[in-house]
Design a protein around this motif. Structure first.
Motif, PDB file in Angstrom:
ATOM      1  N   ALA A  94       0.834  -1.203   0.000  1.00  0.00           N
ATOM      2  CA  ALA A  94       0.000   0.000   0.000  1.00  0.00           C
ATOM      3  C   ALA A  94       0.872   1.258   0.000  1.00  0.00           C
ATOM      4  CB  ALA A  94      -0.931  -0.006   1.213  1.00  0.00           C
ATOM      5  N   VAL A 101      -1.403   4.175  -1.753  1.00  0.00           N
ATOM      6  CA  VAL A 101      -2.840   4.030  -1.513  1.00  0.00           C
ATOM      7  C   VAL A 101      -3.030   3.602  -0.058  1.00  0.00           C
ATOM      8  CG1 VAL A 101      -3.374   3.417  -3.910  1.00  0.00           C
ATOM      9  CG2 VAL A 101      -2.976   1.600  -2.254  1.00  0.00           C
ATOM     10  N   ASP A 102      -4.225   3.754   0.426  1.00  0.00           N
ATOM     11  CA  ASP A 102      -4.551   3.337   1.787  1.00  0.00           C
ATOM     12  C   ASP A 102      -4.508   1.801   1.871  1.00  0.00           C
ATOM     13  OD1 ASP A 102      -6.111   2.554   4.137  1.00  0.00           O
ATOM     14  OD2 ASP A 102      -6.749   4.650   4.215  1.00  0.00           O
ATOM     15  N   LYS A 105      -6.276  -0.106   3.515  1.00  0.00           N
ATOM     16  CA  LYS A 105      -7.637  -0.658   3.453  1.00  0.00           C
ATOM     17  C   LYS A 105      -8.069  -0.926   2.014  1.00  0.00           C
ATOM     18  CE  LYS A 105      -9.160   1.603   7.681  1.00  0.00           C
ATOM     19  NZ  LYS A 105     -10.042   2.623   8.245  1.00  0.00           N
ATOM     20  N   GLN A 106      -7.605  -0.095   1.078  1.00  0.00           N
ATOM     21  CA  GLN A 106      -7.965  -0.297  -0.321  1.00  0.00           C
ATOM     22  C   GLN A 106      -7.401  -1.611  -0.844  1.00  0.00           C
ATOM     23  OE1 GLN A 106      -6.574   3.742  -1.609  1.00  0.00           O
ATOM     24  NE2 GLN A 106      -8.475   3.664  -2.788  1.00  0.00           N
ATOM     25  N   ARG A 118      -9.417  -4.433   0.755  1.00  0.00           N
ATOM     26  CA  ARG A 118     -10.753  -4.534   0.149  1.00  0.00           C
ATOM     27  C   ARG A 118     -10.695  -5.205  -1.210  1.00  0.00           C
ATOM     28  NH1 ARG A 118     -11.848   1.373   1.929  1.00  0.00           N
ATOM     29  NH2 ARG A 118     -12.658   1.039   4.020  1.00  0.00           N
ATOM     30  N   LEU A 119      -9.637  -4.939  -1.971  1.00  0.00           N
ATOM     31  CA  LEU A 119      -9.486  -5.575  -3.278  1.00  0.00           C
ATOM     32  C   LEU A 119      -9.234  -7.067  -3.125  1.00  0.00           C
ATOM     33  CD1 LEU A 119      -9.107  -5.667  -6.364  1.00  0.00           C
ATOM     34  CD2 LEU A 119      -6.709  -5.056  -5.966  1.00  0.00           C
ATOM     35  N   ASN A 147     -14.489  -4.704  -2.741  1.00  0.00           N
ATOM     36  CA  ASN A 147     -14.618  -3.433  -3.429  1.00  0.00           C
ATOM     37  C   ASN A 147     -13.954  -3.525  -4.794  1.00  0.00           C
ATOM     38  OD1 ASN A 147     -13.738  -0.738  -4.304  1.00  0.00           O
ATOM     39  ND2 ASN A 147     -14.545  -0.051  -2.361  1.00  0.00           N
ATOM     40  N   PRO A 190     -11.947  -1.381  -7.129  1.00  0.00           N
ATOM     41  CA  PRO A 190     -11.258  -0.093  -7.060  1.00  0.00           C
ATOM     42  C   PRO A 190     -11.340   0.666  -8.381  1.00  0.00           C
ATOM     43  CG  PRO A 190      -9.676  -1.836  -7.378  1.00  0.00           C
ATOM     44  CD  PRO A 190     -11.020  -2.491  -7.213  1.00  0.00           C
ATOM     45  N   THR A 194      -6.309   3.144  -9.174  1.00  0.00           N
ATOM     46  CA  THR A 194      -5.894   2.451  -7.955  1.00  0.00           C
ATOM     47  C   THR A 194      -5.450   1.034  -8.275  1.00  0.00           C
ATOM     48  OG1 THR A 194      -7.431   3.781  -6.648  1.00  0.00           O
ATOM     49  CG2 THR A 194      -6.626   1.739  -5.641  1.00  0.00           C
TER      50      THR A 194
END
Length: 97
Positions: free
Chosen positions: A31, A36-37, A39-40, A43-44, A49, A51, A55
């Motif tokens: 990250a 990027v965060d 969490k992103q 989540r991927l 999520n 993105p 991202t």
């Protein structure tokens, strides 16, 4: 949280997760490298999520994956199109006056 239902994005998430596991990459380091965060990334790879494209590219590059590989995964696009009712656009017909 809503989980990804799109089979192509699931395939991409699985591919990225496999690369991360194979290369033993720490998610926090990935990250940070991708700017990027954390969490992103979670989540991927947890399929929570879809993105933004930018991202996804940042994460893949930071993991050492060329983005074009993500879009050339072995995937049954014909079945995907049928399943999602996607048609191919046709050329415009010339109108004669």
């Amino acid at each position: 949280m809503k989980y990804i239902e799109d089979k192509y994005f699931i395939a991409i998430a699985d591919y990225i997760k496999n690369v991360i596991d194979q290369k033993n990459i720490d998610i926090s380091d990935l990250a940070a490298a991708a700017n990027v965060d954390r969490k992103q990334v979670y989540r991927l790879i947890n399929k929570e999520n879809v993105p933004k494209l930018s991202t996804l590219i940042r994460i893949s590059l930071a993991a050492g994956i060329e983005p074009q590989i993500l879009f050339s995964l072995k995937f049954d696009f014909e079945f995907y199109m049928k399943e999602n009712n996607i048609l191919k656009a046709t050329h415009k017909k010339n109108k004669k006056s």
